[in-house]
Design a protein around this motif. Structure first.
Motif, PDB file in Angstrom:
ATOM      1  N   ASN A  74       1.322   1.402  -7.045  1.00  0.00           N
ATOM      2  CA  ASN A  74       2.664   0.832  -7.217  1.00  0.00           C
ATOM      3  C   ASN A  74       2.863  -0.353  -6.279  1.00  0.00           C
ATOM      4  O   ASN A  74       3.306  -1.431  -6.685  1.00  0.00           O
ATOM      5  CB  ASN A  74       3.716   1.913  -6.944  1.00  0.00           C
ATOM      6  N   VAL A  75       2.501  -0.173  -5.006  1.00  0.00           N
ATOM      7  CA  VAL A  75       2.697  -1.220  -4.005  1.00  0.00           C
ATOM      8  C   VAL A  75       1.801  -2.419  -4.294  1.00  0.00           C
ATOM      9  O   VAL A  75       2.254  -3.579  -4.247  1.00  0.00           O
ATOM     10  CB  VAL A  75       2.412  -0.665  -2.591  1.00  0.00           C
ATOM     11  N   VAL A  76       0.536  -2.167  -4.585  1.00  0.00           N
ATOM     12  CA  VAL A  76      -0.409  -3.263  -4.831  1.00  0.00           C
ATOM     13  C   VAL A  76      -0.029  -4.035  -6.091  1.00  0.00           C
ATOM     14  O   VAL A  76      -0.097  -5.276  -6.125  1.00  0.00           O
ATOM     15  CB  VAL A  76      -1.845  -2.710  -4.938  1.00  0.00           C
ATOM     16  N   SER A  77       0.390  -3.331  -7.127  1.00  0.00           N
ATOM     17  CA  SER A  77       0.793  -4.028  -8.351  1.00  0.00           C
ATOM     18  C   SER A  77       2.034  -4.886  -8.109  1.00  0.00           C
ATOM     19  O   SER A  77       2.155  -5.976  -8.686  1.00  0.00           O
ATOM     20  CB  SER A  77       1.053  -3.018  -9.478  1.00  0.00           C
ATOM     21  N   SER A  78       2.944  -4.440  -7.253  1.00  0.00           N
ATOM     22  CA  SER A  78       4.119  -5.259  -6.921  1.00  0.00           C
ATOM     23  C   SER A  78       3.697  -6.553  -6.242  1.00  0.00           C
ATOM     24  O   SER A  78       4.246  -7.626  -6.519  1.00  0.00           O
ATOM     25  CB  SER A  78       5.074  -4.479  -6.008  1.00  0.00           C
ATOM     26  N   SER A 120       8.600  -1.676  -2.377  1.00  0.00           N
ATOM     27  CA  SER A 120       7.467  -2.542  -2.715  1.00  0.00           C
ATOM     28  C   SER A 120       7.906  -3.812  -3.428  1.00  0.00           C
ATOM     29  O   SER A 120       7.216  -4.833  -3.354  1.00  0.00           O
ATOM     30  CB  SER A 120       6.466  -1.771  -3.584  1.00  0.00           C
ATOM     31  N   SER A 121       9.051  -3.774  -4.105  1.00  0.00           N
ATOM     32  CA  SER A 121       9.523  -4.958  -4.839  1.00  0.00           C
ATOM     33  C   SER A 121      10.017  -6.056  -3.922  1.00  0.00           C
ATOM     34  O   SER A 121      10.241  -7.185  -4.377  1.00  0.00           O
ATOM     35  CB  SER A 121      10.642  -4.552  -5.807  1.00  0.00           C
ATOM     36  N   ILE A 159       4.096  -7.240   4.690  1.00  0.00           N
ATOM     37  CA  ILE A 159       5.078  -6.309   4.122  1.00  0.00           C
ATOM     38  C   ILE A 159       4.382  -5.297   3.217  1.00  0.00           C
ATOM     39  O   ILE A 159       4.673  -4.092   3.255  1.00  0.00           O
ATOM     40  CB  ILE A 159       6.160  -7.087   3.352  1.00  0.00           C
ATOM     41  N   THR A 160       3.451  -5.781   2.400  1.00  0.00           N
ATOM     42  CA  THR A 160       2.701  -4.885   1.516  1.00  0.00           C
ATOM     43  C   THR A 160       1.948  -3.833   2.320  1.00  0.00           C
ATOM     44  O   THR A 160       1.963  -2.641   1.984  1.00  0.00           O
ATOM     45  CB  THR A 160       1.716  -5.699   0.661  1.00  0.00           C
ATOM     46  N   LEU A 161       1.281  -4.268   3.387  1.00  0.00           N
ATOM     47  CA  LEU A 161       0.529  -3.337   4.229  1.00  0.00           C
ATOM     48  C   LEU A 161       1.451  -2.300   4.866  1.00  0.00           C
ATOM     49  O   LEU A 161       1.115  -1.101   4.934  1.00  0.00           O
ATOM     50  CB  LEU A 161      -0.226  -4.106   5.311  1.00  0.00           C
ATOM     51  N   LEU A 164       2.377   0.221   2.299  1.00  0.00           N
ATOM     52  CA  LEU A 164       1.216   1.059   2.001  1.00  0.00           C
ATOM     53  C   LEU A 164       1.037   2.147   3.059  1.00  0.00           C
ATOM     54  O   LEU A 164       0.763   3.312   2.740  1.00  0.00           O
ATOM     55  CB  LEU A 164      -0.050   0.192   1.937  1.00  0.00           C
ATOM     56  N   ILE A 165       1.179   1.762   4.334  1.00  0.00           N
ATOM     57  CA  ILE A 165       1.040   2.740   5.424  1.00  0.00           C
ATOM     58  C   ILE A 165       2.126   3.814   5.321  1.00  0.00           C
ATOM     59  O   ILE A 165       1.856   5.009   5.492  1.00  0.00           O
ATOM     60  CB  ILE A 165       1.091   2.024   6.782  1.00  0.00           C
ATOM     61  N   ALA A 166       3.351   3.386   5.032  1.00  0.00           N
ATOM     62  CA  ALA A 166       4.448   4.360   4.899  1.00  0.00           C
ATOM     63  C   ALA A 166       4.192   5.311   3.742  1.00  0.00           C
ATOM     64  O   ALA A 166       4.409   6.527   3.856  1.00  0.00           O
ATOM     65  CB  ALA A 166       5.769   3.616   4.701  1.00  0.00           C
ATOM     66  N   ASN A 167       3.706   4.775   2.619  1.00  0.00           N
ATOM     67  CA  ASN A 167       3.402   5.644   1.480  1.00  0.00           C
ATOM     68  C   ASN A 167       2.260   6.601   1.810  1.00  0.00           C
ATOM     69  O   ASN A 167       2.298   7.778   1.432  1.00  0.00           O
ATOM     70  CB  ASN A 167       3.033   4.795   0.263  1.00  0.00           C
TER      71      ASN A 167
END
Length: 405
Positions: A74-78, A120-121, A159-161, A164-167
């Motif tokens: 989800n995060v990477v696709s955003s 993620s958005s 921000i993406t990273l 990702l860490i939080a997820n």
């Protein structure tokens, strides 16, 4: 905003009421603003059908095998779609909705999937192309659209990273397993090759602007034609019968955005004639703040401001006030621009006017309060990312410098 300006002109000045219409029109009478509806149209064309599926499959093949893999996808696709749409709301309403359904089928709590999509958005307006950056460059002569596009890449990845860490942490605590076994390198290469035409859009836009092939406005038109070619002849998922609905959606979105920008221009004009920006600038300069203290104060101000106003009007109202002060303090203009844009974009995730919350709430059929209860881990991650962007200027300045901006 328009009503407040009308009231101020009617009861607090000698200007005629028609000045409201005049200022709204002046705010839209700009060649660079033509990029806004064209980028919106390109995003509508690109974020549908096989194009969306190609990017989602690539994201899942890269991180889907990890713990919390569907959340990571989800995060990477955003982040990937940020390079196509330039809008947080478009990311959440399009691919974000599809990922929420996939996560729920994979055993994730629906509210958690929605909260992750909201967080993620945020990268939508940070990773280029970005409508917010186009508007910012119109308010500050010390930056260009091209330099801001380059300045946003590394902060967007930070921000993406962070998300990702939080997820990953939350997936470990809740026992969310991986979505699928790790595919072989040959399979990943095949999926990546299929997704390349969709992802090349960001290179086309940024590269074309960097090397002077076209202006940002021209790039938006080229993006539309590129999206049409990819959708109709590469993925073959776009048909002529789809175009009227796509154009209508893009027109409605563009009209809403441009009306907000016009009202924001009139609001900013009213502040100027009342002397508010000059007063605030003189007051802040008189405090003799250090650059670091000033940036911390700006972060606090913008986070509060973002609670009540969307990023685009926020940029038009606040940048003419704050940007000259930051420049006088020796803060790099690109660095300051990214701080402002990230802060105001975070406002999309916070009540009471958090647009991302309400969009995701409508797609997952949950109350906004249910989503908000799942947000604290992601608020912490986004706040840490903001602090990193604030205290590490190189994240925002390195790419513009090496790119020649």
């Amino acid at each position: 905003m328009a009503i407040s300006v009308f009231a101020a002109v009617s009861f607090g000045s000698t200007y005629p009421n028609i000045v409201l219409v005049k200022e709204m029109f002046s705010g839209l009478d700009s060649f660079p603003l033509l990029a806004v509806p064209f980028f919106i149209l390109a995003a509508e064309i690109m974020t549908g059908g096989a194009i969306t599926q190609a990017v989602l499959r690539l994201a899942q093949s890269l991180v889907g095998h990890l713990r919390g893999g569907l959340g990571h996808a989800n995060v990477v696709s955003s982040a990937m779609f940020a390079g196509i749409s330039g809008s947080a709301l478009a990311d959440a309403a399009g691919p974000g909705t599809m990922m929420i359904r996939m996560m729920e089928k994979g055993g994730y709590d629906r509210a958690y999937a929605g909260a992750l999509t909201i967080a993620s958005s945020v990268v939508g307006p940070i990773i280029p192309p970005s409508i917010t950056m186009i508007i910012y460059a119109m308010q500050d002569q010390n930056v260009s659209v091209g330099s801001l596009f380059m300045a946003g890449v590394l902060p967007g990845l930070v921000i993406t990273l962070a998300v990702l860490i939080a997820n990953g942490r939350m997936s470990h605590l809740r026992g969310y397993a991986s979505g699928a076994p790790m595919p072989g390198m040959a399979e990943i290469a095949r999926i990546a090759f299929y997704a390349v035409p969709a992802l090349l859009l960001i290179l086309l836009i940024v590269g074309g602007i960097r090397f002077g092939v076209f202006t940002p406005t021209e790039a938006s038109v080229i993006a539309v034609f590129y999206a049409l070619i990819v959708g109709m002849f590469v993925y073959r998922s776009l048909k002529l019968r789809h175009l009227p609905d796509i154009i209508l959606r893009a027109a409605l979105t563009s009209a809403a955005v441009l009306l907000i920008l016009g009202a924001a221009r009139a609001f900013a004009w009213n502040l100027i004639i009342e002397g508010i920006p000059q007063f605030l600038a003189e007051t802040i300069i008189a405090w003799d703040l250090s650059p670091i203290v000033f940036l911390l104060a700006v972060n606090l101000l913008l986070l509060v401001f973002g609670l009540f106003m969307d990023p685009l009007p926020g940029v038009m109202i606040l940048v003419p006030i704050l940007a000259p002060i930051s420049f006088a303090l020796g803060i790099d203009p690109n660095h300051f621009a990214i701080i402002v844009i990230v802060n105001l974009t975070l406002g999309l995730t916070t009540p009471p006017v958090g647009s991302l919350i309400f969009i995701v709430s409508s797609t997952v059929a949950l109350k906004p309060s249910t989503l908000i209860r799942e947000m604290p881990p992601f608020f912490i991650a986004l706040a840490l990312a903001l602090l990193a962007i604030t205290f590490m200027p190189v994240l925002s300045t390195w790419l513009p410098e090496v790119s020649g901006f």
